[in-house]
Design a protein around this motif. Sequence first.
Motif: not given
Length: 163
Positions: A60-65, A117-140
Amino acid sequence: MSDKKDLSQNSANYPKQSQEEPGLQSLMSPVPDDGATSYIGHERLKNKKALITGGDSGIGRAVAIAYAHEGADIVLNYLPEEGSDAQEVKGIVESLGREIKLVPGDLKDEAFSERLLEETVSFFGDPNILVLVAGKQQAELDIANLSTQQMQDTYATNVFSLV
């Protein structure tokens, strides 16, 4: 003779390390290459607006940059505990002349997801791109070690937050 590199030899040079969840990229050694100085953009996303979840570290960081290098403005979501990493990304994105809004919060919370989503639209209007990187993994190693709460948190983060 194979042309493939043996990556196992490279990883032997890195010290074994672990952190308490959710972990900070800034505490890793060596710190991964996020593209801040190694990526060269070409304005392919000029004036685009991206909402990126999990954008404080890793992919996600690499994508943002990379998106900032390409000319996009960004709303970046991250867990509150990872604020120091998110602040680093903010500094990089702003140094590239792009706008960024940091929105800390846990996507397992449906009310927060709506507020994001509300804060996103308030900041710059409707986004053109949605990148859903957040995830959770715990190895067992043994499935018997997975708690019900661990499974619920993983599913809520990795599946429900996409809806």
